[in-house]
Design an enzyme around this catalytic site. Structure first.
Site, PDB file in Angstrom:
ATOM      1  N   ASP A  23      10.622  -3.983   8.058  1.00 38.44           N
ATOM      2  CA  ASP A  23      10.540  -5.219   8.844  1.00 38.44           C
ATOM      3  C   ASP A  23      10.275  -4.882  10.308  1.00 38.44           C
ATOM      4  O   ASP A  23      10.657  -3.812  10.789  1.00 38.44           O
ATOM      5  CB  ASP A  23      11.870  -5.983   8.697  1.00 38.44           C
ATOM      6  CG  ASP A  23      11.748  -7.421   9.186  1.00 38.44           C
ATOM      7  OD1 ASP A  23      10.621  -7.903   9.400  1.00 38.44           O
ATOM      8  OD2 ASP A  23      12.798  -8.063   9.369  1.00 38.44           O
ATOM      9  N   ARG A  27       6.914  -7.966  15.539  1.00 38.85           N
ATOM     10  CA  ARG A  27       7.584  -7.792  16.849  1.00 38.85           C
ATOM     11  C   ARG A  27       7.084  -6.548  17.563  1.00 38.85           C
ATOM     12  O   ARG A  27       6.905  -6.533  18.774  1.00 38.85           O
ATOM     13  CB  ARG A  27       9.116  -7.703  16.650  1.00 38.85           C
ATOM     14  CG  ARG A  27       9.789  -9.048  16.653  1.00 38.85           C
ATOM     15  CD  ARG A  27      11.149  -8.981  16.054  1.00 38.85           C
ATOM     16  NE  ARG A  27      11.053  -8.877  14.599  1.00 38.85           N
ATOM     17  CZ  ARG A  27      12.069  -8.597  13.805  1.00 38.85           C
ATOM     18  NH1 ARG A  27      13.263  -8.356  14.308  1.00 38.85           N
ATOM     19  NH2 ARG A  27      11.922  -8.552  12.499  1.00 38.85           N
ATOM     20  N   TRP A  28       6.841  -5.494  16.805  1.00 38.23           N
ATOM     21  CA  TRP A  28       6.320  -4.258  17.397  1.00 38.23           C
ATOM     22  C   TRP A  28       4.979  -4.527  18.078  1.00 38.23           C
ATOM     23  O   TRP A  28       4.745  -4.103  19.210  1.00 38.23           O
ATOM     24  CB  TRP A  28       6.181  -3.210  16.286  1.00 38.23           C
ATOM     25  CG  TRP A  28       5.674  -1.882  16.751  1.00 38.23           C
ATOM     26  CD1 TRP A  28       6.413  -0.820  17.172  1.00 38.23           C
ATOM     27  CD2 TRP A  28       4.294  -1.467  16.846  1.00 38.23           C
ATOM     28  NE1 TRP A  28       5.589   0.228  17.520  1.00 38.23           N
ATOM     29  CE2 TRP A  28       4.289  -0.144  17.332  1.00 38.23           C
ATOM     30  CE3 TRP A  28       3.073  -2.089  16.572  1.00 38.23           C
ATOM     31  CZ2 TRP A  28       3.114   0.583  17.540  1.00 38.23           C
ATOM     32  CZ3 TRP A  28       1.901  -1.377  16.791  1.00 38.23           C
ATOM     33  CH2 TRP A  28       1.931  -0.050  17.260  1.00 38.23           C
ATOM     34  N   HIS A  40       0.953  -4.285  11.333  1.00 34.87           N
ATOM     35  CA  HIS A  40       0.863  -3.961   9.901  1.00 34.87           C
ATOM     36  C   HIS A  40       0.059  -2.675   9.695  1.00 34.87           C
ATOM     37  O   HIS A  40       0.419  -1.837   8.871  1.00 34.87           O
ATOM     38  CB  HIS A  40       0.207  -5.119   9.139  1.00 34.87           C
ATOM     39  CG  HIS A  40       0.996  -6.397   9.188  1.00 34.87           C
ATOM     40  ND1 HIS A  40       2.357  -6.438   8.992  1.00 34.87           N
ATOM     41  CD2 HIS A  40       0.630  -7.692   9.403  1.00 34.87           C
ATOM     42  CE1 HIS A  40       2.777  -7.686   9.071  1.00 34.87           C
ATOM     43  NE2 HIS A  40       1.754  -8.472   9.357  1.00 34.87           N
ATOM     44  N   SER A  68       6.494 -10.022  -0.105  1.00 39.95           N
ATOM     45  CA  SER A  68       7.404 -10.874  -0.880  1.00 39.95           C
ATOM     46  C   SER A  68       6.693 -12.161  -1.291  1.00 39.95           C
ATOM     47  O   SER A  68       5.674 -12.537  -0.690  1.00 39.95           O
ATOM     48  CB  SER A  68       8.641 -11.217  -0.049  1.00 39.95           C
ATOM     49  OG  SER A  68       8.284 -12.142   0.969  1.00 39.95           O
ATOM     50  N   ARG A  74       2.946 -17.369   5.106  1.00 39.99           N
ATOM     51  CA  ARG A  74       2.426 -16.977   6.436  1.00 39.99           C
ATOM     52  C   ARG A  74       1.034 -17.589   6.663  1.00 39.99           C
ATOM     53  O   ARG A  74       0.397 -18.014   5.704  1.00 39.99           O
ATOM     54  CB  ARG A  74       2.314 -15.447   6.514  1.00 39.99           C
ATOM     55  CG  ARG A  74       3.684 -14.818   6.513  1.00 39.99           C
ATOM     56  CD  ARG A  74       3.629 -13.344   6.739  1.00 39.99           C
ATOM     57  NE  ARG A  74       5.015 -12.884   6.830  1.00 39.99           N
ATOM     58  CZ  ARG A  74       5.413 -11.847   7.537  1.00 39.99           C
ATOM     59  NH1 ARG A  74       4.552 -11.131   8.202  1.00 39.99           N
ATOM     60  NH2 ARG A  74       6.686 -11.520   7.579  1.00 39.99           N
ATOM     61  N   LEU A 134       8.031  12.482  -6.539  1.00 38.59           N
ATOM     62  CA  LEU A 134       8.525  11.163  -6.134  1.00 38.59           C
ATOM     63  C   LEU A 134       7.876  10.037  -6.939  1.00 38.59           C
ATOM     64  O   LEU A 134       6.660  10.059  -7.159  1.00 38.59           O
ATOM     65  CB  LEU A 134       8.189  10.973  -4.643  1.00 38.59           C
ATOM     66  CG  LEU A 134       8.518   9.607  -4.040  1.00 38.59           C
ATOM     67  CD1 LEU A 134      10.020   9.473  -3.797  1.00 38.59           C
ATOM     68  CD2 LEU A 134       7.766   9.392  -2.730  1.00 38.59           C
ATOM     69  N   SER A 199      17.180 -10.661   2.024  1.00 37.25           N
ATOM     70  CA  SER A 199      15.850 -11.267   1.847  1.00 37.25           C
ATOM     71  C   SER A 199      15.292 -11.208   0.418  1.00 37.25           C
ATOM     72  O   SER A 199      14.120 -10.884   0.228  1.00 37.25           O
ATOM     73  CB  SER A 199      14.841 -10.625   2.810  1.00 37.25           C
ATOM     74  OG  SER A 199      15.210 -10.893   4.132  1.00 37.25           O
TER      75      SER A 199
HETATM   76  C1  FPP Z   1       7.309  -7.254   7.976  1.00 37.56           C
HETATM   77  O1  FPP Z   1       6.911  -7.275   9.308  1.00 37.56           O
HETATM   78  C2  FPP Z   1       6.583  -6.446   7.133  1.00 37.56           C
HETATM   79  C3  FPP Z   1       5.948  -6.833   5.980  1.00 37.56           C
HETATM   80  C4  FPP Z   1       5.178  -8.072   5.767  1.00 37.56           C
HETATM   81  C5  FPP Z   1       6.040  -5.894   4.865  1.00 37.56           C
HETATM   82  C6  FPP Z   1       5.518  -4.535   5.174  1.00 37.56           C
HETATM   83  C7  FPP Z   1       4.040  -4.469   5.298  1.00 37.56           C
HETATM   84  C8  FPP Z   1       3.386  -3.406   5.765  1.00 37.56           C
HETATM   85  C9  FPP Z   1       4.044  -2.162   6.182  1.00 37.56           C
HETATM   86  C10 FPP Z   1       1.893  -3.465   5.892  1.00 37.56           C
HETATM   87  C11 FPP Z   1       1.156  -3.702   4.623  1.00 37.56           C
HETATM   88  C12 FPP Z   1       1.596  -2.854   3.507  1.00 37.56           C
HETATM   89  C13 FPP Z   1       0.753  -2.237   2.668  1.00 37.56           C
HETATM   90  C14 FPP Z   1       1.284  -1.422   1.536  1.00 37.56           C
HETATM   91  C15 FPP Z   1      -0.707  -2.312   2.811  1.00 37.56           C
HETATM   92  P1  FPP Z   1       6.914  -8.716   9.941  1.00 37.56           P
HETATM   93  O2  FPP Z   1       5.515  -9.164  10.013  1.00 37.56           O
HETATM   94  O3  FPP Z   1       7.835  -9.598   9.163  1.00 37.56           O
HETATM   95  O4  FPP Z   1       7.513  -8.407  11.340  1.00 37.56           O
HETATM   96  P2  FPP Z   1       8.284  -9.445  12.285  1.00 37.56           P
HETATM   97  O5  FPP Z   1       9.539  -9.857  11.553  1.00 37.56           O
HETATM   98  O6  FPP Z   1       8.544  -8.648  13.504  1.00 37.56           O
HETATM   99  O7  FPP Z   1       7.335 -10.598  12.503  1.00 37.56           O
END
Ligand code: FPP
Length: 243
Positions: A23, A27-28, A40, A68, A74, A134, A199
């Site tokens: 997660d 924000r990053w 992402h 999810s 989104r 793994l 979550s």
């Molecule tokens: C949450 O960050 C992250 C996700 C939606 C899941 C993880 C996704 C990735 C690492 C990228 C795509 C993955 C693959 C395998 C191609 P957020 O957007 O919820 O962050 P925030 O809460 O700061 O808005």
């Protein structure tokens, strides 16, 4: 030089299964003045780094919450970019899996994903099925409640066709109907970005998992951060409800 967390890992006591709620990508990106997708993108690099390290330290199972069911809510544009990134990830990573003896696996409602992605998932799973290092599992179009709902539907179906009787219903039996039927329950659940939530992730399977929450945002999550979680886990005494 002072010891890093990586040096402090007890290699004889590596947890068997680590599950991670990744997660903080958005924000990053915002913090650096970038669009969310850049978070992402960098998050995918973190996945690569963490998968490689997990395999190196002898972890047997790593499960990552990548998309999810709730994520469909989104903005359309972000979903489109996430699917594009996933498609590219599946194409790019196969060589890493093959070169490093990694078995690739997916849990979730795969049939709800774009066809091209479904094809690549099946191809990658088939190509790596005999690998013994793994097992990397991506949770895609996944939620814990939908997993349990699917299991109940399938149990009812098998009961009405006479394949099983009510006598068969035990906890292990229910586990065998989950997407995770060939994975052990996670020993350690990690969540990045400091949110104190589960979550809808692996609801049945995390009953006795140890939890580690770090404020670090996923794109910044390093091998040393994972090592820190493992070292902390190794100090804990797991009691499974006993004294
Ligand atoms: C949450 O960050 C992250 C996700 C939606 C899941 C993880 C996704 C990735 C690492 C990228 C795509 C993955 C693959 C395998 C191609 P957020 O957007 O919820 O962050 P925030 O809460 O700061 O808005």
């Amino acid at each position: 030089m002072s010891k890093t967390k990586i040096d402090l890992i007890d290699r004889d006591k590596i947890p068997v299964h680590i599950a991670i709620i990744m997660d903080g990508n958005g924000r990053w990106a915002r913090k650096q003045g970038f669009a969310r997708i850049k978070g992402h993108n960098t998050g995918v690099e973190t996945i690569r780094n963490i998968v490689t390290f997990s395999n190196e330290i002898g972890l047997k199972y790593l499960t990552l919450y990548a998309f999810s069911i709730e994520n469909w809510g989104r903005p359309k544009r972000e979903i489109k970019l996430l699917m594009k990134l996933l498609d590219k990830y599946l194409a790019d990573e196969l060589s890493l899996f093959l070169e490093n003896n990694i078995r690739f696996n997916v849990i979730g409602l795969i049939e709800g994903l774009p066809l091209e992605i479904q094809k690549k998932i099946k191809y990658n799973m088939e190509s790596t099925k005999n690998n013994t290092g793994l097992t990397l599992t991506l949770a895609l179009n996944y939620s814990g409640r939908s997993e349990i709902t699917t299991a109940v539907k399938n149990i009812v179906k098998d009961a009405s066709s006479g394949k099983i009787s009510s006598i068969d219903i035990t906890e292990d039996f229910i586990s065998s109907y989950l997407f995770t039927n060939d994975l052990p329950d996670p020993d350690l659940l990690i969540r990045t970005s400091g949110e104190m939530r589960v979550s809808n992730f692996l609801l049945w399977q995390i009953s006795y998992s140890e939890i580690w929450i770090t404020p670090v945002l996923w794109p910044d999550f390093s091998q040393n951060h994972l090592a820190e979680a493992v070292v902390d886990y190794q100090k804990r005494e797991r009691r499974f409800g006993k004294v």
